[in-house]
Design an enzyme around this catalytic site. Structure first.
Site, PDB file in Angstrom:
ATOM      1  N   HIS A   1       3.871   9.925  -2.703  1.00 40.34           N
ATOM      2  CA  HIS A   1       4.929   9.101  -3.296  1.00 40.34           C
ATOM      3  C   HIS A   1       4.767   7.655  -2.888  1.00 40.34           C
ATOM      4  O   HIS A   1       4.065   7.338  -1.920  1.00 40.34           O
ATOM      5  CB  HIS A   1       6.333   9.595  -2.921  1.00 40.34           C
ATOM      6  CG  HIS A   1       6.642   9.549  -1.453  1.00 40.34           C
ATOM      7  ND1 HIS A   1       6.420  10.612  -0.599  1.00 40.34           N
ATOM      8  CD2 HIS A   1       7.168   8.569  -0.673  1.00 40.34           C
ATOM      9  CE1 HIS A   1       6.795  10.288   0.625  1.00 40.34           C
ATOM     10  NE2 HIS A   1       7.243   9.039   0.608  1.00 40.34           N
TER      11      HIS A   1
ATOM     12  N   GLU B   1       2.415   6.225   5.258  1.00 39.55           N
ATOM     13  CA  GLU B   1       2.896   7.516   5.748  1.00 39.55           C
ATOM     14  C   GLU B   1       1.838   8.572   5.429  1.00 39.55           C
ATOM     15  O   GLU B   1       1.240   8.548   4.337  1.00 39.55           O
ATOM     16  CB  GLU B   1       4.213   7.890   5.052  1.00 39.55           C
ATOM     17  CG  GLU B   1       4.786   9.226   5.536  1.00 39.55           C
ATOM     18  CD  GLU B   1       6.100   9.621   4.849  1.00 39.55           C
ATOM     19  OE1 GLU B   1       6.456   8.991   3.837  1.00 39.55           O
ATOM     20  OE2 GLU B   1       6.753  10.571   5.332  1.00 39.55           O
TER      21      GLU B   1
ATOM     22  N   HIS C   1       6.827   1.791   1.458  1.00 40.73           N
ATOM     23  CA  HIS C   1       5.635   2.445   2.004  1.00 40.73           C
ATOM     24  C   HIS C   1       4.947   3.290   0.940  1.00 40.73           C
ATOM     25  O   HIS C   1       5.502   3.545  -0.127  1.00 40.73           O
ATOM     26  CB  HIS C   1       5.962   3.286   3.243  1.00 40.73           C
ATOM     27  CG  HIS C   1       6.816   4.500   3.025  1.00 40.73           C
ATOM     28  ND1 HIS C   1       8.186   4.498   3.208  1.00 40.73           N
ATOM     29  CD2 HIS C   1       6.500   5.774   2.635  1.00 40.73           C
ATOM     30  CE1 HIS C   1       8.661   5.716   2.957  1.00 40.73           C
ATOM     31  NE2 HIS C   1       7.661   6.508   2.594  1.00 40.73           N
TER      32      HIS C   1
END
Lengths: 134, 134
Positions: free
Chosen positions: A7, A130, A79
């Site tokens: 994502h 991430e 992010h």
């Protein structure tokens, strides 16, 4: 090491307004809002054919996106999350290469119920990365 | 309206260093650098299984990412590009919904040789949105 882009996260000051933009203006499929108090955010998933965008609104006093929104009042890209097959192997390889893992280096259970780690944006051209084990 | 995430663009001050990070530290497949003087950038594609990241370094005096890097010296996420089936229909639908299209509203030929438009970040929670007709 890097797998799929799981994502792209966008921090927003007003989740209802942001959801309306993605649903009505951009014509995307959006989820119901989900409060995740243990992560300090309320999230809406924007489902694209190949990945998803996550709209994040701060929840509670110690939200991890509060500082970002204090600097970026309108919101912004926060992010990118990449999938990895083995987060411990990824962490050890990154550390051996000199990249800084945020926190104490122990994966936490992320918003999708899977182990995640965050990497220092200064080691990745200003991008907060991430990693999520899938 | 929104189709696949075609790419996530990251502006970087030093393309060779950024490429090394994605290739060596993160273990991703990266392309050769391509100078695109008509777009004011040199680009490296980071190929992920479901989409790509584009690393953009300014090229020439009037690079569209120069101002961004002046404000974000380390680099950072610059825009998200979504695919659309019909960029004129998308533009007209967006304009009818009150969203601002950058420039004069005429699609330009983007870095992939296809028509593109950019949407005003203030209408999209601080995120610069590119639409590409595929």
């Amino acid at each position: 090491m890097l797998g799929r882009v799981n994502h792209i996260a966008i921090a927003v000051p007003d989740l209802a307004a942001a959801t309306a933009v993605y649903r009505d203006t951009l014509g995307a499929k959006v989820s119901q809002a989900q409060a995740l108090p243990e992560h300090g955010v309320t999230v809406v998933f924007v489902e694209l054919p190949n990945t998803k965008v996550e709209l994040l609104e701060p929840l509670g006093e110690a939200s991890p996106i509060a500082a970002f929104l204090a600097k970026n009042a309108s919101g912004g890209m926060h992010h990118i999350c990449y999938e990895v097959a083995d987060i411990i192997a990824a962490r050890d390889q990154l550390a051996a290469g000199g990249a800084r893992v945020l926190g104490d280096g122990t994966p936490k259970i992320g918003a999708h119920g899977k182990p995640v780690l965050f990497l220092h944006p200064k080691d990745f051209q200003g991008t907060l990365v991430e990693l999520e084990q899938v």
